[in-house]
Design a protein around this motif. Structure first.
Motif, PDB file in Angstrom:
ATOM      1  N   PRO A  59      -3.478  66.590   0.225  1.00  0.00           N
ATOM      2  CA  PRO A  59      -2.365  65.564   0.427  1.00  0.00           C
ATOM      3  C   PRO A  59      -2.704  64.430  -0.401  1.00  0.00           C
ATOM      4  CG  PRO A  59      -2.733  66.599   2.540  1.00  0.00           C
ATOM      5  CD  PRO A  59      -3.994  66.813   1.617  1.00  0.00           C
ATOM      6  N   GLU A  60      -3.874  64.179  -0.481  1.00  0.00           N
ATOM      7  CA  GLU A  60      -4.433  62.859  -1.261  1.00  0.00           C
ATOM      8  C   GLU A  60      -4.593  63.147  -2.770  1.00  0.00           C
ATOM      9  OE1 GLU A  60      -6.356  63.657   1.799  1.00  0.00           O
ATOM     10  OE2 GLU A  60      -4.871  62.528   2.673  1.00  0.00           O
ATOM     11  N   ALA A  61      -4.379  64.233  -3.284  1.00  0.00           N
ATOM     12  CA  ALA A  61      -4.426  64.588  -4.543  1.00  0.00           C
ATOM     13  C   ALA A  61      -3.621  63.613  -5.436  1.00  0.00           C
ATOM     14  CB  ALA A  61      -3.879  66.158  -4.855  1.00  0.00           C
ATOM     15  N   ALA A  62      -4.366  63.019  -6.543  1.00  0.00           N
ATOM     16  CA  ALA A  62      -3.453  61.891  -7.369  1.00  0.00           C
ATOM     17  C   ALA A  62      -2.527  62.509  -8.215  1.00  0.00           C
ATOM     18  CB  ALA A  62      -4.792  61.428  -8.192  1.00  0.00           C
ATOM     19  N   ILE A  63      -1.463  62.000  -8.187  1.00  0.00           N
ATOM     20  CA  ILE A  63      -0.397  62.392  -9.103  1.00  0.00           C
ATOM     21  C   ILE A  63      -0.456  61.487 -10.521  1.00  0.00           C
ATOM     22  CG2 ILE A  63       2.096  62.547  -9.460  1.00  0.00           C
ATOM     23  CD1 ILE A  63       0.895  64.282  -7.051  1.00  0.00           C
TER      24      ILE A  63
END
Length: 352
Positions: A59-63
């Protein structure tokens, strides 16, 4: 009636020519229209512990800052699943399966570029498209043999390229010498009938589309055939995830679409090749003694999945494009004296 995208999709790779010589015979064999025996492999037989394919997107993956731009171009295309053409046929080999020697004959091949003892079951049928993809899972060695452009003539089997990788490995060729232009294994990221039946696809999917960026790949890809200079073109290896804020249960998706959308939301999809259309890939229907997709999609060649809101995909930050590997072939436990990988000489990569 078959669904056909506006531009015919297809997998692509380079032009290495390979002759497969039978053990004791080179007489062509008439292939049946359907397998003689059931395919016993299922989706979980391939790369079950690979971080690349089976780790959920954080959920914390950088977009990526350009995500909206990338997705806007992607969403212009008609999304399909390749079911009966331009995908991969997968078969299971046993100890009794015929074995063949793969000898590259292209100008850039060396005498050492040989893949020996390749099992090709007598009932194996490659994808009927020009790409001619076929993969064979050897249950004894737990190796996957991947063949591209497989066909027959008077001299025996012919293929454009071939290699092998452990079925319990990462599903990525670190030297890029796979039968996909990305270095990703052709058996990675496929949709399996058993997964559709259960409603659960426990891994990331692979996709292809036309707008692949020129320059190097981004991980997990190790090669690229991208040529598009437009800034909105995705690099080979890019990973996309369906917006986690979407409530998939409210979209009215059918069972197959819901299973795919759930996998896209949890694991994402990885750009693995360049094609003329936008497609995901199911294991070819001819891999099974009875067509497993009739109850899901009917007799379509490409299944329409446009009900999935691909305009809500998000691109995970890609990082910098990497130079393509130019060193000597990298061996794995499925390569060696008796199952040596067919490889070009040092510095002459096979992919397109």
């Amino acid at each position: 009636m078959s669904l056909r995208p506006s531009a015919v999709p297809g997998l692509a790779l380079g032009a290495v020519v390979v002759v497969l010589a039978g053990c004791g015979t080179s007489t062509p064999v008439d292939l049946p229209d359907a397998p003689e025996q059931p395919l016993s492999a299922v989706g979980r037989d391939f790369f079950p512990d690979s971080a690349v394919w089976t780790t959920p997107v954080s959920p914390e993956a950088a977009i990526d800052p350009r995500s909206a731009e990338y997705v806007a171009r992607l969403a212009q295309l008609e999304p399909v699943v390749s079911v009966r053409e331009s995908t991969v046929s997968v078969f299971v080999a046993t100890a009794d399966s015929p074995r063949f020697t793969v000898t590259p004959t292209a100008p850039n091949a060396s005498p050492e570029s040989v893949l020996e003892h390749v099992p090709i079951p007598t009932h194996a049928v490659p994808d009927p498209a020009q790409s001619g993809h076929l993969a064979v899972f050897d249950r004894t060695s737990r190796c996957v043999y991947e063949l591209y452009g497989l066909r027959q003539d008077a001299t025996g089997w012919l293929a454009d390229w071939a290699n092998t990788t452990p079925a319990d490995g990462e599903g990525v060729y670190p030297d890029g010498l796979s039968t996909r232009a990305s270095g990703l294994a052709s058996t990675a990221g496929l949709i399996w009938p058993d997964e559709l039946l259960s409603g659960t696809i426990p891994h990331a999917l692979v996709f292809s589309y036309p707008f692949t960026r020129r320059g190097g790949p981004v991980p997990p890809a190790t090669r690229t055939n991208g040529t598009d200079a437009d800034p909105s073109a995705l690099p080979i290896g890019a990973k996309l995830v369906l917006d986690p804020a979407l409530d998939l249960g409210t979209l009215g998706l059918g069972p197959a679409e819901l299973a795919i959308a759930t996998a896209l939301q949890r694991y994402g999809m990885i750009l693995g090749d360049t094609s003329e259309g936008f497609q995901l890939f199911a294991v070819h229907a001819r891999s099974f003694p009875a067509d497993p997709y009739m109850s899901t999609w009917g007799d379509v060649v490409w299944a329409d999945i446009s009900a999935i809101p691909f305009d809500r995909m998000q691109v995970i930050a890609t990082g910098d494009q990497q130079p393509q590997y130019q060193g000597p072939p990298i061996e794995n436990r499925c390569t060696g004296a008796e199952t040596g990988a067919a490889v070009p000489p040092t510095g002459q990569p096979a992919g397109g």
